[in-house]
Design a protein around this motif. Sequence first.
Motif, mmCIF file in Angstrom:
data_model
loop_
_atom_site.group_PDB
_atom_site.id
_atom_site.type_symbol
_atom_site.label_atom_id
_atom_site.label_comp_id
_atom_site.label_asym_id
_atom_site.label_seq_id
_atom_site.Cartn_x
_atom_site.Cartn_y
_atom_site.Cartn_z
ATOM 1 N N SER A 102 0.817 -1.222 0.000
ATOM 2 C CA SER A 102 0.000 0.000 0.000
ATOM 3 C C SER A 102 0.846 1.266 0.000
ATOM 4 O O SER A 102 0.326 2.353 0.247
ATOM 5 C CB SER A 102 -0.954 0.009 1.191
ATOM 6 O OG SER A 102 -1.884 -1.066 1.103
ATOM 7 N N ASN A 131 -4.927 9.609 -9.423
ATOM 8 C CA ASN A 131 -4.862 9.752 -7.968
ATOM 9 C C ASN A 131 -6.281 9.667 -7.420
ATOM 10 O O ASN A 131 -7.265 9.667 -8.179
ATOM 11 C CB ASN A 131 -4.138 11.035 -7.546
ATOM 12 C CG ASN A 131 -4.857 12.313 -7.969
ATOM 13 O OD1 ASN A 131 -6.078 12.441 -7.820
ATOM 14 N ND2 ASN A 131 -4.112 13.279 -8.469
ATOM 15 N N LEU A 132 -6.403 9.582 -6.108
ATOM 16 C CA LEU A 132 -7.714 9.347 -5.498
ATOM 17 C C LEU A 132 -8.671 10.502 -5.731
ATOM 18 O O LEU A 132 -9.882 10.300 -5.864
ATOM 19 C CB LEU A 132 -7.554 9.059 -4.006
ATOM 20 C CG LEU A 132 -8.828 8.732 -3.223
ATOM 21 C CD1 LEU A 132 -9.619 7.600 -3.876
ATOM 22 C CD2 LEU A 132 -8.496 8.398 -1.771
ATOM 23 N N TYR A 135 -10.041 9.940 -9.104
ATOM 24 C CA TYR A 135 -10.905 8.761 -9.099
ATOM 25 C C TYR A 135 -12.253 9.066 -8.450
ATOM 26 O O TYR A 135 -13.314 8.656 -8.954
ATOM 27 C CB TYR A 135 -10.210 7.624 -8.363
ATOM 28 C CG TYR A 135 -10.942 6.306 -8.392
ATOM 29 C CD1 TYR A 135 -11.276 5.696 -9.594
ATOM 30 C CD2 TYR A 135 -11.290 5.658 -7.206
ATOM 31 C CE1 TYR A 135 -11.941 4.475 -9.618
ATOM 32 C CE2 TYR A 135 -11.948 4.438 -7.219
ATOM 33 C CZ TYR A 135 -12.277 3.855 -8.435
ATOM 34 O OH TYR A 135 -12.941 2.651 -8.457
ATOM 35 N N ALA A 154 -10.892 0.255 0.800
ATOM 36 C CA ALA A 154 -9.940 1.343 0.579
ATOM 37 C C ALA A 154 -9.259 1.738 1.879
ATOM 38 O O ALA A 154 -8.028 1.906 1.939
ATOM 39 C CB ALA A 154 -10.650 2.548 -0.032
ATOM 40 N N GLN A 157 -6.646 -0.768 3.164
ATOM 41 C CA GLN A 157 -5.364 -0.648 2.476
ATOM 42 C C GLN A 157 -4.591 0.587 2.933
ATOM 43 O O GLN A 157 -3.383 0.520 3.194
ATOM 44 C CB GLN A 157 -5.595 -0.587 0.965
ATOM 45 C CG GLN A 157 -6.147 -1.872 0.369
ATOM 46 C CD GLN A 157 -6.332 -1.757 -1.137
ATOM 47 O OE1 GLN A 157 -5.393 -1.439 -1.870
ATOM 48 N NE2 GLN A 157 -7.540 -2.007 -1.621
ATOM 49 N N LEU A 158 -5.275 1.724 3.030
ATOM 50 C CA LEU A 158 -4.594 2.964 3.387
ATOM 51 C C LEU A 158 -4.115 2.957 4.837
ATOM 52 O O LEU A 158 -3.007 3.428 5.141
ATOM 53 C CB LEU A 158 -5.523 4.153 3.133
ATOM 54 C CG LEU A 158 -5.868 4.404 1.665
ATOM 55 C CD1 LEU A 158 -6.857 5.547 1.532
ATOM 56 C CD2 LEU A 158 -4.610 4.688 0.850
ATOM 57 N N VAL A 180 -2.598 9.639 -3.019
ATOM 58 C CA VAL A 180 -2.999 8.232 -3.073
ATOM 59 C C VAL A 180 -3.179 7.870 -4.541
ATOM 60 O O VAL A 180 -3.961 8.506 -5.249
ATOM 61 C CB VAL A 180 -4.305 7.970 -2.295
ATOM 62 C CG1 VAL A 180 -4.752 6.518 -2.483
ATOM 63 C CG2 VAL A 180 -4.129 8.286 -0.817
ATOM 64 N N VAL A 182 -4.400 5.290 -7.445
ATOM 65 C CA VAL A 182 -5.460 4.287 -7.578
ATOM 66 C C VAL A 182 -5.240 3.470 -8.845
ATOM 67 O O VAL A 182 -5.021 4.022 -9.929
ATOM 68 C CB VAL A 182 -6.850 4.955 -7.634
ATOM 69 C CG1 VAL A 182 -7.947 3.902 -7.753
ATOM 70 C CG2 VAL A 182 -7.064 5.828 -6.403
ATOM 71 N N ASP A 184 -7.413 0.832 -10.827
ATOM 72 C CA ASP A 184 -8.701 0.132 -10.949
ATOM 73 C C ASP A 184 -8.773 -0.638 -12.253
ATOM 74 O O ASP A 184 -9.857 -0.950 -12.745
ATOM 75 C CB ASP A 184 -9.865 1.126 -10.855
ATOM 76 C CG ASP A 184 -9.889 2.099 -12.026
ATOM 77 O OD1 ASP A 184 -8.852 2.252 -12.697
ATOM 78 O OD2 ASP A 184 -10.951 2.704 -12.278
ATOM 79 N N TYR A 193 -5.029 0.734 -3.765
ATOM 80 C CA TYR A 193 -4.699 2.090 -3.342
ATOM 81 C C TYR A 193 -3.290 2.084 -2.756
ATOM 82 O O TYR A 193 -2.959 1.233 -1.917
ATOM 83 C CB TYR A 193 -5.686 2.586 -2.278
ATOM 84 C CG TYR A 193 -7.131 2.604 -2.736
ATOM 85 C CD1 TYR A 193 -7.710 3.765 -3.231
ATOM 86 C CD2 TYR A 193 -7.916 1.452 -2.659
ATOM 87 C CE1 TYR A 193 -9.029 3.791 -3.640
ATOM 88 C CE2 TYR A 193 -9.248 1.461 -3.076
ATOM 89 C CZ TYR A 193 -9.792 2.634 -3.567
ATOM 90 O OH TYR A 193 -11.103 2.644 -3.982
ATOM 91 N N ARG A 194 -2.465 3.051 -3.195
ATOM 92 C CA ARG A 194 -1.092 3.126 -2.690
ATOM 93 C C ARG A 194 -0.755 4.567 -2.291
ATOM 94 O O ARG A 194 -1.063 5.508 -3.018
ATOM 95 C CB ARG A 194 -0.094 2.633 -3.742
ATOM 96 C CG ARG A 194 -0.210 1.141 -4.063
ATOM 97 C CD ARG A 194 0.881 0.706 -5.018
ATOM 98 N NE ARG A 194 0.824 -0.724 -5.284
ATOM 99 C CZ ARG A 194 0.152 -1.274 -6.300
ATOM 100 N NH1 ARG A 194 -0.520 -0.485 -7.130
ATOM 101 N NH2 ARG A 194 0.152 -2.574 -6.480
#
Length: 361
Positions: A102, A131-132, A135, A154, A157-158, A180, A182, A184, A193-194
Motif C-alpha cells: 500500500s 490519484n484518489l 478517481y 480502501a 489498504q490505506l 494516493v 489508484v 482500478d 490504493y497506494r
Amino acid sequence: MAAVSAEEEEEPPEAAMKKELGPTPCGSCIAWPPAVSERYEPLEKLGEGMFGDVYKAWDRVGRRLVAVKRLSGRTDNRFVETSLRYFAREAMSLGACRGHPSVVKLVATHADSARSDGDCFLVTKYAGPLNLRQYMRLRSVQGRPFLEAEVRDAMRQLLSGARRVHDAGVLHRDMVPENVIVDDRRDGKKVVYRICGFGVSERAARPDRDGSAPLASPSPYRAPEIFLGSQDYDGRVDTWGLGCIMAELIAGSGKPFFGANLDAKVFEKMQRAVGTQGIVEWSGLQRLARRDLAAELREKGYATYTGCLREVFPEEQLSEAGFEVLSGLLDANPERRLTAKAALRKPWFRRFSFGGCCFVP
C-alpha cells in the motif's frame, strides 16, 4: 549524474506491459539529463506540482513501467527549488517503507551532479493512472457512489500502509487524496490504493520540529492540533487525514469534506462537524500559545459540544461499526484519536469468523 540507489526486479511479461505504453511525449518538452533519459523512455505526463513534474515512463533496463518524479533544482516561472535535503528526505522515507503493497515502491534515485542547480529524480514502480481525487471525481460524474464495502476496502489498504509508514519511524504529514494512487484496471478485481507523496515527511522521533507542519498538509486535511500551532504531534496527524479521506469517500462528491476558501472557515467547519469537546479535553492545549481557547469555548458553552458527524452520516449511509472508525479517526483530541494500528483492529475490518473468533488484519 550520480545514481544514489537502484533496485532491479524480475522482468514482467513484456507483451502485457507493452499494452500499457502510451504515446511518447515530444522530447524537447522533457529536459532530462542523459543518464536518466537513456534509461527511461517518457510516455505521458501524470501530473505537476510546485516542485516538479511526474511522468509515466518505460524502464529500458528493468523492462517495466515506472513513474519518474523530477524535483527542480532551481526556481523558475514553473517550479520552486527543491534542495538536496528535501530530496534525500523523500527518498529515505520511501526506502524505509519499501516492500509494503500500500506504499509506492522506490526503484531508483538520481541526482544531477553535473551542475550546481541540477534536478533530482525519484523513480517508483508505476502504480496506476489516477490519484484518489481524480478517481472520486470520476465516480461522482459516472453516478457511481462508493458502497460501504468499497470504502472499507480502501481504508483497510490505506491504514495498513500508514501503519507501515509509522512502524518505519516516518510521519507522512500530507495524507490527502492527491497523494494516493489508484489502480482500478484489474478486470473486476479489487481496486488497489497506494500512498505516495512523501515530500514533506519527517522522522517521527525528531526532537526539533522545523515549524513546517502547517504548510505540510492543505488546510482541509490539517489536524486540529496543527491548526492550533502544536509542535508536539505524532502519527495521528496522518490518521486524521485518512479520516478526512474516509468521509469524502462516503460523501461521494469528490470535494474536500472540510473544504472552505479560508483556513479559519475550514477550522470552524471542522469544529461544527466533530465538536469542540475533544479540543477542550486535550491536555496539550494548555501548552500552546492559544491556551486561552479552552476558556473561550467553555464561556460559549462549547466545552461539551460533540459535533454533528453522525447526523451528516446517518446509519443508513454508514453502519455503526463503520462510524466507530470514522469518528475515531476524526477525534479532535489527538490523545484519543485512533492510530492506524488501533483502527485496523476495530470490528468494521473483521472479515472472517471462526466459532466466535474473528480474524483481524
